[in-house]
Design a protein around this motif. Sequence first.
Motif, PDB file in Angstrom:
ATOM      1  N   GLU A 191      -6.370 -22.524  13.777  1.00  0.00           N
ATOM      2  CA  GLU A 191      -5.234 -22.819  14.638  1.00  0.00           C
ATOM      3  C   GLU A 191      -5.018 -21.782  15.728  1.00  0.00           C
ATOM      4  N   ARG A 192      -5.550 -20.564  15.532  1.00  0.00           N
ATOM      5  CA  ARG A 192      -5.317 -19.489  16.492  1.00  0.00           C
ATOM      6  C   ARG A 192      -6.650 -18.911  16.962  1.00  0.00           C
ATOM      7  N   GLN A 249      -6.994 -21.535  21.909  1.00  0.00           N
ATOM      8  CA  GLN A 249      -5.933 -22.386  21.393  1.00  0.00           C
ATOM      9  C   GLN A 249      -4.975 -21.561  20.546  1.00  0.00           C
ATOM     10  N   GLY A 250      -3.785 -22.095  20.340  1.00  0.00           N
ATOM     11  CA  GLY A 250      -2.847 -21.496  19.397  1.00  0.00           C
ATOM     12  C   GLY A 250      -2.232 -20.214  19.875  1.00  0.00           C
ATOM     13  N   ASP A 266      -4.254 -30.305  23.958  1.00  0.00           N
ATOM     14  CA  ASP A 266      -4.803 -29.640  22.772  1.00  0.00           C
ATOM     15  C   ASP A 266      -6.023 -30.361  22.210  1.00  0.00           C
TER      16      ASP A 266
END
Length: 263
Positions: free
Chosen positions: A61-62, A108-109, A188
């Motif tokens: 997620e990150r 992302q994230g 996203d």
Amino acid sequence: MTSPTDRPRVATELDGDVWTVTLDRPEAGNAIDPAMAAALAAALDARPAGARAVLLLGRGERFCVGGDVRAFAGADDLPAFVGRLAEDWHAVVRRLLDSPVPVVAGVQGAVAGAGVGLVGACDVVVSARSTRFRPAYGALGLSPDGGSSWVLARTLGAPLALDLMLTDGTLTAVEAHRHGLVARLVEDEELPGAAVELARRLAAGPVRAMVRTRGLVRRAATRTAAEQLDDEARLIAESAADPEGREGVRAFTAKRPPDFRSA
């Protein structure tokens, strides 16, 4: 079964002529520790000769939350640990800045701490719209590293960079795009495909001319116009002597697409 602690910090894959390097510590937000720094340096050094672009990604997620603060807390000698890690991480950043092929990042994230400097060392950055960028040093009582102060000062300007870093602020992806920290903003769900597509496009291009172009752009801010003109003249002559340049001119006169890979 391999535990998260034992699993390699970085995964690599050759996809055509794109060398994909993925930070692979999702359970820790791809936090940077000595093993991560060493693994990423090794992955960049291991780029196959036929790979014409590097694609940098972060699993999970990150993208990268910066330094591993838990590792900081467990160090017997905190100043020595942090200093060594900064030096090791700076070696990674230098590899990206001096890469002989274009480097694309897909983020992302969360991009925090030294992750900001990592992104800033890449040539073209594609960001998911929900991404947040945060220097995060102030909350730890630390000054920046990883090139983050360099990239934020260049992209935001000194007043905004200081405001962001001194107040421990956060940039949205839209703000990062507006100020030039990232080049492309996508939804996203579109990020993986968009980053791969861009890396493939660059890999199909005149990569040696692209590297010369990167150098010109990065040096422009600290040069006079006369100095820049001299360097442009020298480098375009080098490009014209390069097989890529010869192929580009031949393709133009023949009214066909250039085949830079064969060149």
